[in-house]
Write an enzyme that holds these catalytic residues in place. Structure first.
Site, PDB file in Angstrom:
ATOM      1  N   SER A   1      39.605  42.374  30.210  1.00  0.00           N
ATOM      2  CA  SER A   1      40.634  42.536  29.189  1.00  0.00           C
ATOM      3  C   SER A   1      40.084  43.337  28.009  1.00  0.00           C
ATOM      4  O   SER A   1      39.633  44.465  28.186  1.00  0.00           O
ATOM      5  CB  SER A   1      41.157  41.158  28.770  1.00  0.00           C
ATOM      6  OG  SER A   1      42.298  41.261  27.980  1.00  0.00           O
TER       7      SER A   1
ATOM      8  N   ASP B   1      50.435  42.097  35.550  1.00  0.00           N
ATOM      9  CA  ASP B   1      49.731  42.259  34.280  1.00  0.00           C
ATOM     10  C   ASP B   1      50.162  43.571  33.635  1.00  0.00           C
ATOM     11  O   ASP B   1      50.058  44.634  34.262  1.00  0.00           O
ATOM     12  CB  ASP B   1      48.217  42.262  34.543  1.00  0.00           C
ATOM     13  CG  ASP B   1      47.401  42.458  33.275  1.00  0.00           C
ATOM     14  OD1 ASP B   1      47.961  42.386  32.171  1.00  0.00           O
ATOM     15  OD2 ASP B   1      46.180  42.677  33.413  1.00  0.00           O
TER      16      ASP B   1
ATOM     17  N   HIS C   1      47.704  38.330  34.287  1.00  0.00           N
ATOM     18  CA  HIS C   1      46.546  38.811  33.530  1.00  0.00           C
ATOM     19  C   HIS C   1      45.361  37.848  33.613  1.00  0.00           C
ATOM     20  O   HIS C   1      44.217  38.282  33.683  1.00  0.00           O
ATOM     21  CB  HIS C   1      46.931  39.031  32.062  1.00  0.00           C
ATOM     22  CG  HIS C   1      45.827  39.590  31.230  1.00  0.00           C
ATOM     23  ND1 HIS C   1      45.319  40.856  31.419  1.00  0.00           N
ATOM     24  CD2 HIS C   1      45.098  39.058  30.206  1.00  0.00           C
ATOM     25  CE1 HIS C   1      44.352  41.091  30.544  1.00  0.00           C
ATOM     26  NE2 HIS C   1      44.190  40.001  29.810  1.00  0.00           N
TER      27      HIS C   1
END
Length: 333
Positions: free
Chosen positions: A175, A273, A303
């Site tokens: 991320s 995501d 995600h």
């Protein structure tokens, strides 16, 4: 596609839905202020980890404080694959890793991240150096990439004494940490050209202009404008109010003028995501620049669901994929 068939909106993996339902009772609502959100998110991580029986492996670790020029020092934690530190000169690969948390929450002390680092170091037989970079908005860009760069340089300088090899360095992140990992590879190319053998990017955020975010698969009831608004809120906390800062290649590696001479990459994305577009566009950019890249999209995943090893089968597959790639970096593989 067979004649007469129609596009099917992506569906959430049933295992992910079951996992989300299982942990929902342990998640307290997060307040809107950054410090309060960070505190409650940490409490939620502790509560969920306890409910799921997450128990960090008994692995040897050591902590160090690394100075950073013109920015706050950064704490790093070294994870060895066994219960004792690996002897100096053993030549193991070293993965320098940056946790994910939207630039604003999480850290190496979170139970879930600490357990993941211990498990990966053990299963892959490598050394992991995890950097506890600063949170936004208290610290803003470029503090974080500079801290991560300093952690990488520290790992390179101390590789042999950590039981690793300076010739087998990998950089990874998830991320926001994937954004920072990609930024470190650009910084390395531009500043030092250390021999990085792999960049591992998991659901990475790579374009902070939100230009590649793809909300189509998230939810039929989640308009793209809502997803982009939430993304821009986190970006502003990280880079401030100057929109030009989002185009800086060390903030948005996908927007760099050139991706040539970067390390080989394994990029993992999830179908549901919004950041899927970032990771897949980066894979194409690397490939176009002549960089060896493998990109894997996990169908039906969100995600965060690939972090739910032991609960979501696709997360277990992702873990084995990553471990296999990291084990290939060993001299004895």
């Amino acid at each position: 596609m067979p004649r007469g068939s129609r596009y099917r909106r992506p569906m959430l993996d049933r295992a992910v839905a079951a996992h989300e339902a299982e942990i929902a009772p342990f998640l307290a609502p997060e307040p809107s202020d950054p410090a309060g959100r960070r505190r409650v998110a940490g409490e939620n991580d502790t509560a969920v980890s306890a409910a799921l029986g997450v128990s960090p492996r008994d692995s040897a670790t050591a902590e160090h404080t690394v100075p950073v020029s013109d920015h706050p020092d950064v704490r790093v934690r070294v994870y060895w694959p066994g219960p004792e530190p690996t002897p100096p000169g053993s030549g193991l690969p070293i993965l320098v890793y940056f946790y994910g948390g939207g630039f604003t929450i999480a850290g190496i002390d979170w139970v879930s991240w600490d357990a993941r680092f211990r498990e990966r170091a053990h299963d892959a037989g490598i050394v992991i150096v995890a950097a506890d970079y600063a949170h936004a908005p208290e610290q803003r860009f470029p503090a974080q990439p500079e801290q991560c760069w300093s952690a990488f340089e520290w790992a390179f300088a101390h590789a042999e004494e950590l039981g690793g090899s300076a010739d087998r360095l990998a950089v990874g992140g998830a991320s926001s940490g994937g954004d920072l990992a990609a930024a470190v590879t650009l910084l390395n190319r531009d500043r030092a050209a250390r021999p990085v053998v792999l960049q591992l990017l998991e659901n990475p955020a790579l374009d902070l202009t939100i230009g590649h975010a793809d909300a189509r698969g998230v939810s039929a009831g989640m308009p793209g404008v809502i997803v982009r608004k939430a993304g821009r809120m986190l970006v502003r906390q990280y880079i401030g109010d100057d929109p030009k800062a989002a185009r800086n290649p060390y903030a948005s590696p996908l927007l760099a003028d050139s991706h040539a001479d970067l390390p080989p990459a394994l990029i993992i994305t999830s179908e549901l995501d919004p950041l899927r577009g970032d990771g897949e566009a980066y894979a194409r950019a690397l490939s176009d620049a002549g960089v060896d890249v493998t990109a894997v999209r996990f169908v039906g995943q969100t995600h965060g669901s690939l972090g739910a090893t032991g609960s979501v089968p696709s997360a277990d597959v992702a873990h084995r994929l990553i471990v296999t790639e990291l084990r290939r970096l060993r001299a004895d593989s």
